[in-house]
Design a protein around this motif. Sequence first.
Motif, short mmCIF file in Angstrom:
data_model
loop_
_atom_site.label_atom_id
_atom_site.label_comp_id
_atom_site.label_asym_id
_atom_site.label_seq_id
_atom_site.Cartn_x
_atom_site.Cartn_y
_atom_site.Cartn_z
N VAL A 3 -44.85 -9.48 47.89
CA VAL A 3 -45.08 -8.97 46.53
C VAL A 3 -45.22 -7.45 46.61
N PRO A 4 -44.83 -6.72 45.55
CA PRO A 4 -44.95 -5.26 45.58
C PRO A 4 -46.40 -4.83 45.45
N VAL A 5 -46.70 -3.69 46.08
CA VAL A 5 -48.05 -3.15 46.11
C VAL A 5 -48.05 -1.73 45.55
N CYS A 6 -49.04 -1.45 44.71
CA CYS A 6 -49.27 -0.09 44.24
C CYS A 6 -50.60 0.38 44.80
N LEU A 7 -50.59 1.52 45.49
CA LEU A 7 -51.81 2.12 46.00
C LEU A 7 -52.35 3.09 44.95
N VAL A 8 -53.59 2.91 44.56
CA VAL A 8 -54.23 3.75 43.55
C VAL A 8 -55.48 4.35 44.16
N GLY A 9 -55.52 5.68 44.27
CA GLY A 9 -56.65 6.31 44.91
C GLY A 9 -57.18 7.48 44.12
N HIS A 10 -58.47 7.75 44.30
CA HIS A 10 -59.13 8.88 43.63
C HIS A 10 -59.74 9.78 44.68
N PRO A 27 -56.29 14.05 43.76
CA PRO A 27 -56.30 13.86 45.22
C PRO A 27 -56.92 15.04 45.96
N TRP A 28 -57.70 14.70 46.98
CA TRP A 28 -58.27 15.71 47.88
C TRP A 28 -57.23 16.04 48.93
N LEU A 29 -56.83 17.30 49.00
CA LEU A 29 -55.80 17.74 49.93
C LEU A 29 -56.30 18.95 50.70
N PRO A 30 -55.86 19.11 51.94
CA PRO A 30 -56.31 20.28 52.71
C PRO A 30 -55.75 21.56 52.13
N GLU A 31 -56.52 22.63 52.25
CA GLU A 31 -56.07 23.93 51.79
C GLU A 31 -54.86 24.37 52.60
N ASP A 32 -53.96 25.12 51.95
CA ASP A 32 -52.77 25.61 52.64
C ASP A 32 -53.18 26.39 53.88
N MET A 48 -60.44 11.57 47.84
CA MET A 48 -59.98 11.28 49.19
C MET A 48 -59.07 10.05 49.19
N GLY A 49 -59.37 9.10 48.32
CA GLY A 49 -58.52 7.92 48.20
C GLY A 49 -57.12 8.26 47.70
N GLY A 50 -57.00 9.34 46.91
CA GLY A 50 -55.68 9.77 46.46
C GLY A 50 -54.82 10.24 47.62
N ARG A 51 -55.42 10.98 48.54
CA ARG A 51 -54.69 11.38 49.74
C ARG A 51 -54.32 10.17 50.59
N ALA A 52 -55.26 9.22 50.71
CA ALA A 52 -54.99 8.00 51.47
C ALA A 52 -53.85 7.20 50.85
N ALA A 53 -53.80 7.17 49.51
CA ALA A 53 -52.73 6.44 48.83
C ALA A 53 -51.37 7.08 49.13
N LEU A 54 -51.31 8.41 49.06
CA LEU A 54 -50.05 9.10 49.33
C LEU A 54 -49.59 8.85 50.77
N ARG A 55 -50.51 8.90 51.70
CA ARG A 55 -50.13 8.67 53.10
C ARG A 55 -49.84 7.20 53.37
N GLY A 56 -50.59 6.30 52.71
CA GLY A 56 -50.41 4.88 52.96
C GLY A 56 -49.11 4.32 52.43
#
Length: 252
Positions: A104-111, A135-140, A113-121
């Motif tokens: 079945v298809p999966v959608c990752l939904v994160g807020h 999403p929490w992302l590292p500074e450039d 730090m979870g937003g970063r985890a969703a993008l990577r996952g």
Amino acid sequence: MAQRALPLPAARLGRAVLTAGAAPEVSGVVLLLPDGGADSRRRPSALSYAAQLPLARTLARAGQDDGLAVHVVRYRTRGWNAGADPAADAHWAADEVVRLYGDVPVCLVGHGMGGRAALRGARHDAVNSVLAMAPWLPEDGDQEPEPVKHLAGRRVLIVHGTNDARTNPELSYRLAERAKKANRDTCRFEVHSDGHALRQHRSEVMALASDFIRGSLFARSYARPVADAFAAPPPLGLRMPLAAGFGQSLRH
């Protein structure tokens, strides 16, 4: 004598959130990835899990006719740590979905730090879509740029409040710019005057999330603003304003 580090607890899936009258068979799954903190190996707070339950119930109600199940992921630790980060837990959770429900298809939904985890996952084969909220992302320059090539073939939606004081909305815009080059099915909405928790326009954010998930998991037609955001070239489709009242009278 030095003490040995205790083994980390295992990641867990919260009980499936379903609603009365839901379709008898699960046809798609949302994995909710909570916020957290940097560099902490403490066990996640029960509050971080409980904070996701209202969203889980909202999404389950919206997708009940489609056979949607929603699970909140319980991380091993509350921080983003080498060897024990939420992205790895998201990948494990997607494996669990395959074991429990099959193909079945999966959608990752994160807020946050979870937003970063969703993008990577989204590397997991079962994941067809990602919703990253504030999403929490590292500074450039702090680390290597966040990977985006693996997002190809997924639907990606980023939502960020313009007044977010905890996670920088400009960083999510820059990531969206790079992601759009690798995957045209990427869009980003800005919630003007809202902060990290996206409380001020919560009803609109929930309606946007529900519309995106139903469209991505079950091939429903997206609401016109979402379809327009996917189709628009940068920067328009990556700075799409979330209009007040979105969701009150959606027209597909």
